[in-house]
Motif scaffolding. Structure first.
Motif, PDB file in Angstrom:
ATOM      1  N   ALA A   8       0.786  -1.293  -0.234  1.00 34.57           N
ATOM      2  CA  ALA A   8       0.148  -0.128   0.000  1.00 34.57           C
ATOM      3  C   ALA A   8       0.645   0.812  -0.223  1.00 34.57           C
ATOM      4  CB  ALA A   8      -0.885  -0.923   0.910  1.00 34.57           C
ATOM      5  N   ARG A   9       2.091   1.489   0.994  1.00 35.68           N
ATOM      6  CA  ARG A   9       3.002   2.327   0.638  1.00 35.68           C
ATOM      7  C   ARG A   9       3.767   2.127  -0.411  1.00 35.68           C
ATOM      8  NH1 ARG A   9       8.372   2.568   0.346  1.00 35.68           N
ATOM      9  NH2 ARG A   9       9.343   4.086   1.281  1.00 35.68           N
ATOM     10  N   THR A  10       3.817   1.027  -1.691  1.00 39.75           N
ATOM     11  CA  THR A  10       4.567   1.665  -2.414  1.00 39.75           C
ATOM     12  C   THR A  10       3.165   2.146  -3.148  1.00 39.75           C
ATOM     13  OG1 THR A  10       6.290  -0.092  -2.439  1.00 39.75           O
ATOM     14  CG2 THR A  10       5.418  -0.059  -4.277  1.00 39.75           C
ATOM     15  N   MET A  11       2.499   1.791  -3.221  1.00 35.55           N
ATOM     16  CA  MET A  11       1.016   2.243  -4.520  1.00 35.55           C
ATOM     17  C   MET A  11       0.638   3.189  -4.154  1.00 35.55           C
ATOM     18  SD  MET A  11      -0.700  -0.975  -5.845  1.00 35.55           S
ATOM     19  CE  MET A  11      -2.194   0.307  -6.327  1.00 35.55           C
ATOM     20  N   ASN A  12       1.218   4.302  -3.147  1.00 33.87           N
ATOM     21  CA  ASN A  12       0.360   5.585  -2.541  1.00 33.87           C
ATOM     22  C   ASN A  12      -0.966   5.226  -1.790  1.00 33.87           C
ATOM     23  OD1 ASN A  12       1.421   7.745  -1.015  1.00 33.87           O
ATOM     24  ND2 ASN A  12       1.574   8.765  -3.142  1.00 33.87           N
ATOM     25  N   ILE A  13      -0.782   4.131  -1.710  1.00 35.06           N
ATOM     26  CA  ILE A  13      -2.815   3.967  -1.120  1.00 35.06           C
ATOM     27  C   ILE A  13      -2.818   4.276   0.370  1.00 35.06           C
ATOM     28  CG2 ILE A  13      -3.936   3.006  -3.627  1.00 35.06           C
ATOM     29  CD1 ILE A  13      -3.891   0.940  -1.985  1.00 35.06           C
ATOM     30  N   TYR A  14      -4.423   4.114   0.771  1.00 32.52           N
ATOM     31  CA  TYR A  14      -4.109   3.993   2.622  1.00 32.52           C
ATOM     32  C   TYR A  14      -5.288   2.283   2.391  1.00 32.52           C
ATOM     33  CZ  TYR A  14      -6.215   5.166   7.398  1.00 32.52           C
ATOM     34  OH  TYR A  14      -6.274   5.524   8.236  1.00 32.52           O
ATOM     35  N   ALA A  15      -4.645   1.753   3.118  1.00 30.86           N
ATOM     36  CA  ALA A  15      -4.892   0.575   3.535  1.00 30.86           C
ATOM     37  C   ALA A  15      -5.202  -0.077   5.061  1.00 30.86           C
ATOM     38  CB  ALA A  15      -4.364  -0.321   3.349  1.00 30.86           C
ATOM     39  N   PRO A  16      -6.155   0.612   5.447  1.00 32.09           N
ATOM     40  CA  PRO A  16      -6.051   1.260   7.259  1.00 32.09           C
ATOM     41  C   PRO A  16      -5.567  -0.800   7.181  1.00 32.09           C
ATOM     42  CG  PRO A  16      -8.256   1.757   6.227  1.00 32.09           C
ATOM     43  CD  PRO A  16      -7.332   1.303   5.156  1.00 32.09           C
ATOM     44  N   LEU A  17      -5.839  -1.127   8.957  1.00 36.41           N
ATOM     45  CA  LEU A  17      -5.731  -2.749   8.910  1.00 36.41           C
ATOM     46  C   LEU A  17      -7.148  -2.938   9.610  1.00 36.41           C
ATOM     47  CD1 LEU A  17      -2.629  -3.902  10.612  1.00 36.41           C
ATOM     48  CD2 LEU A  17      -3.375  -4.209   8.224  1.00 36.41           C
ATOM     49  N   GLN A  18      -8.758  -4.076   8.944  1.00 33.35           N
ATOM     50  CA  GLN A  18      -9.461  -4.421   9.989  1.00 33.35           C
ATOM     51  C   GLN A  18      -9.736  -5.007  11.000  1.00 33.35           C
ATOM     52  OE1 GLN A  18     -11.056  -3.749   5.581  1.00 33.35           O
ATOM     53  NE2 GLN A  18     -11.353  -0.896   5.839  1.00 33.35           N
ATOM     54  N   ILE A  19     -11.240  -5.054  11.072  1.00 33.84           N
ATOM     55  CA  ILE A  19     -11.719  -6.473  12.078  1.00 33.84           C
ATOM     56  C   ILE A  19     -12.808  -6.439  11.389  1.00 33.84           C
ATOM     57  CG2 ILE A  19     -12.063  -7.110  13.777  1.00 33.84           C
ATOM     58  CD1 ILE A  19     -10.374  -5.547  15.248  1.00 33.84           C
ATOM     59  N   SER A  20     -13.484  -8.113  10.017  1.00 34.07           N
ATOM     60  CA  SER A  20     -14.348  -8.238  10.091  1.00 34.07           C
ATOM     61  C   SER A  20     -14.626  -9.829  10.090  1.00 34.07           C
ATOM     62  CB  SER A  20     -14.268  -7.331   8.571  1.00 34.07           C
ATOM     63  OG  SER A  20     -15.369  -7.607   7.895  1.00 34.07           O
ATOM     64  N   SER A  21     -15.649 -10.355   9.339  1.00 31.87           N
ATOM     65  CA  SER A  21     -15.761 -11.296   9.230  1.00 31.87           C
ATOM     66  C   SER A  21     -15.725 -11.862   7.545  1.00 31.87           C
ATOM     67  CB  SER A  21     -17.503 -12.024  10.142  1.00 31.87           C
ATOM     68  OG  SER A  21     -17.813 -13.392   9.830  1.00 31.87           O
ATOM     69  N   THR A  22     -14.682 -12.786   7.224  1.00 33.01           N
ATOM     70  CA  THR A  22     -15.113 -13.409   6.368  1.00 33.01           C
ATOM     71  C   THR A  22     -14.232 -14.564   5.879  1.00 33.01           C
ATOM     72  OG1 THR A  22     -12.369 -12.662   6.123  1.00 33.01           O
ATOM     73  CG2 THR A  22     -14.279 -11.018   6.021  1.00 33.01           C
ATOM     74  N   ASP A  23     -13.888 -15.129   5.429  1.00 36.83           N
ATOM     75  CA  ASP A  23     -13.907 -16.372   4.797  1.00 36.83           C
ATOM     76  C   ASP A  23     -12.452 -16.488   5.184  1.00 36.83           C
ATOM     77  OD1 ASP A  23     -15.352 -17.655   3.310  1.00 36.83           O
ATOM     78  OD2 ASP A  23     -14.537 -16.221   1.634  1.00 36.83           O
ATOM     79  N   ALA A  24     -11.361 -15.159   5.655  1.00 29.34           N
ATOM     80  CA  ALA A  24      -9.896 -15.424   5.969  1.00 29.34           C
ATOM     81  C   ALA A  24     -10.171 -16.447   7.517  1.00 29.34           C
ATOM     82  CB  ALA A  24      -8.683 -14.411   6.072  1.00 29.34           C
ATOM     83  N   ASN A  25     -11.318 -15.905   7.866  1.00 29.11           N
ATOM     84  CA  ASN A  25     -11.259 -16.036   9.157  1.00 29.11           C
ATOM     85  C   ASN A  25     -11.121 -17.930   9.795  1.00 29.11           C
ATOM     86  OD1 ASN A  25     -12.902 -13.989   9.716  1.00 29.11           O
ATOM     87  ND2 ASN A  25     -14.190 -14.778  11.567  1.00 29.11           N
ATOM     88  N   VAL A  26     -11.248 -18.339   9.092  1.00 27.61           N
ATOM     89  CA  VAL A  26     -11.208 -20.125   8.856  1.00 27.61           C
ATOM     90  C   VAL A  26      -9.325 -19.958   8.823  1.00 27.61           C
ATOM     91  CG1 VAL A  26     -11.187 -21.994   7.351  1.00 27.61           C
ATOM     92  CG2 VAL A  26     -13.301 -20.591   7.701  1.00 27.61           C
ATOM     93  N   PRO A  27      -8.904 -19.397   7.883  1.00 28.82           N
ATOM     94  CA  PRO A  27      -8.045 -20.434   7.971  1.00 28.82           C
ATOM     95  C   PRO A  27      -6.499 -19.323   9.144  1.00 28.82           C
ATOM     96  CG  PRO A  27      -7.690 -18.398   6.511  1.00 28.82           C
ATOM     97  CD  PRO A  27      -8.893 -19.503   7.024  1.00 28.82           C
TER      98      PRO A  27
END
Ligand SMILES: [Zn+2]
Length: 448
Positions: free
Chosen positions: A379-398
């Protein structure tokens, strides 16, 4: 455009670096732009960490630079796939038609070993040029919309309206666009990139697609996991766990006048809802509760024989979720006891039956993990703002299994997810979504 060496930095860097340009002399729109977090993030420039410097360098690799240029140039292709997929209905448990189309799209791109697993997930793979980790990159096929929903997409300029257009047809299109560039640019990466369209992410699906992948023999070879879900830019590395129940209060029922004096299942459920409404819930860690659907009864002059409600509990930690779950169970049973006590002379039965309709594990990928730091560095390289978040997604499983996992947003601007008014606006820079995901993926796998 001199984008071959620094594809993301055309308009921002010079402004920050030119000392003679005083802010007051800038046109208002530029002053506004510089005040936004995406732009302010890099000024004053902090010294890059070795990882950040590595991702900066990776972005200038000839095959990646070509891929970034192609993603921008062929942005219309990405949007076409997004619309085409969205117009194929994919209600929960009925993702087959969209899965078949997605498998066909993978095959047409040259993705290898494309198959649909027994759960209904579409999975294919792209092999790297030398041994390395296996990364699973997926978007979810399913929507929240029932059969019969009009899923036609309408376009106005850069804005697309249609149920599911953002969540998660955007993710599916980003995965396709990334796979297409990895193959056509012959990016010489290490390891193996698994690409997938998974079923069952939304509510009733209970993450069944991703669960099935992590219950299959594949699970032992997956080292890294990225789900592309949603719009904008964000890195979800906290997985909100949830426990969901369908609760039935049951009794014999009867005439509201003639049989009056017996416990009423609907009244018992009302008592339960009042108790749930009064539950204390902490904010750190965040704990939530919700009665989302109530139903039951046959007529205004009948004591119902059944009343039903769907309850959702959530928290970002497993311990807090277990704690409020215990208090919910107490409340559900206390409501039966209180309704029975209200009519001590009645011998009519009253019971509660609790069906589990969803258990999503809570989990976290630490901020200090390589997958999170790489996502932030890209995100830094691309100059975009990408904050860390908490949510419920497929990533919960891994996450719950300890496999490094994040969910990344797919760029653009989405509104009204899970509603019939859902829209996705690609604006002027939607192509940065797939560019960003590609950079993260290659940063993790490594390019020769
Ligand atoms: Zn989604």
């Amino acid at each position: 455009m001199n984008s071959s060496r620094h594809p993301f930095r055309q308009s921002v860097r010079p402004l920050v670096g030119v000392p003679s340009v005083r802010p007051l002399a800038l046109p208002a729109i530029l002053c506004w732009a510089m005040a936004q977090p995406t732009f302010a993030q890099r000024a004053p420039a902090a010294r890059a960490t070795p990882l950040e410097a590595g991702i900066d360098k990776l972005a200038t690799h000839s095959t990646l630079a070509s891929a970034f240029a192609a993603l921008e140039r062929d942005n219309a292709w990405t949007l076409e796939q997004q619309v085409a997929l969205c117009e194929i209905p994919a209600p929960p448990f009925k993702e087959q038609a969209r899965a078949a189309a997605y498998a066909r799209m993978f095959r047409e791109l040259g993705v290898q070993q494309v198959r649909i697993d027994p759960e209904g997930n579409v999975i294919g793979e792209i092999r790297g040029v030398r041994p390395g980790p296996t990364l699973l990159l997926e978007g979810h096929l399913d929507t929240v919309f029932p059969e019969g929903t009009n899923v036609k997409v309408t376009r106005t300029g850069t804005k697309f309206d249609g149920p599911g257009i953002g969540d998660d047809c955007r993710g599916l299109a980003v995965v396709l666009a990334v796979a297409r560039q990895v193959i056509t640019q012959k990016i010489p990466f290490a390891g193996r990139l698994l690409v997938a369209g998974n079923v069952g992410e939304e509510g009733p699906g209970n993450l069944r697609g991703t669960r099935a992948i992590f219950a299959s023999p594949l699970k032992d070879s997956i080292n890294l996991f990225i789900s592309v879900d949603g719009t904008g830019y964000g890195i979800t590395n906290g997985g909100v766990g949830s426990n969901r129940y369908r609760v039935h209060y049951k009794g014999p029922g009867g005439h509201s006048y003639g049989a009056f004096g017996m416990p009423n299942p609907m009244h018992a459920m009302g008592r339960a809802i009042a108790k749930i409404a009064d539950l204390e819930a902490s904010t750190t860690p965040k704990v939530t509760f919700n009665v989302g659907i109530v139903s039951g009864g046959t007529s205004v002059n009948s004591i119902p024989f059944e009343a039903t409600m769907d309850v959702d509990l959530r928290s970002e930690t497993a311990a807090a979720l277990a704690e409020i779950d215990g208090r919910l169970m107490k409340a559900l049973h206390a409501a039966v006891a209180e309704e029975k006590a209200r009519w001590p002379k009645s011998t009519a039965a009253l019971s509660v039956v609790i069906d589990t309709i969803g258990l999503r594990p809570a989990g976290t990928t630490p901020d200090s993990s390589l997958i999170v730091r790489t996502s932030l560095a890209a995100a830094r390289t691309m100059n975009i703002y990408a904050p860390l978040q908490i949510s419920s997604t497929d990533a919960n499983v891994p996450m719950a299994l300890g496999v490094p996992a994040v969910t990344l947003d797919g760029g653009g601007l989405g509104r009204g997810a899970h509603s019939l008014d859902e829209s996705y606006d690609d604006r002027t820079d939607g192509f940065k979504g797939p560019q960003y995901v590609l950079l993260v993926v290659m940063g993790l796998l490594g390019v020769k």
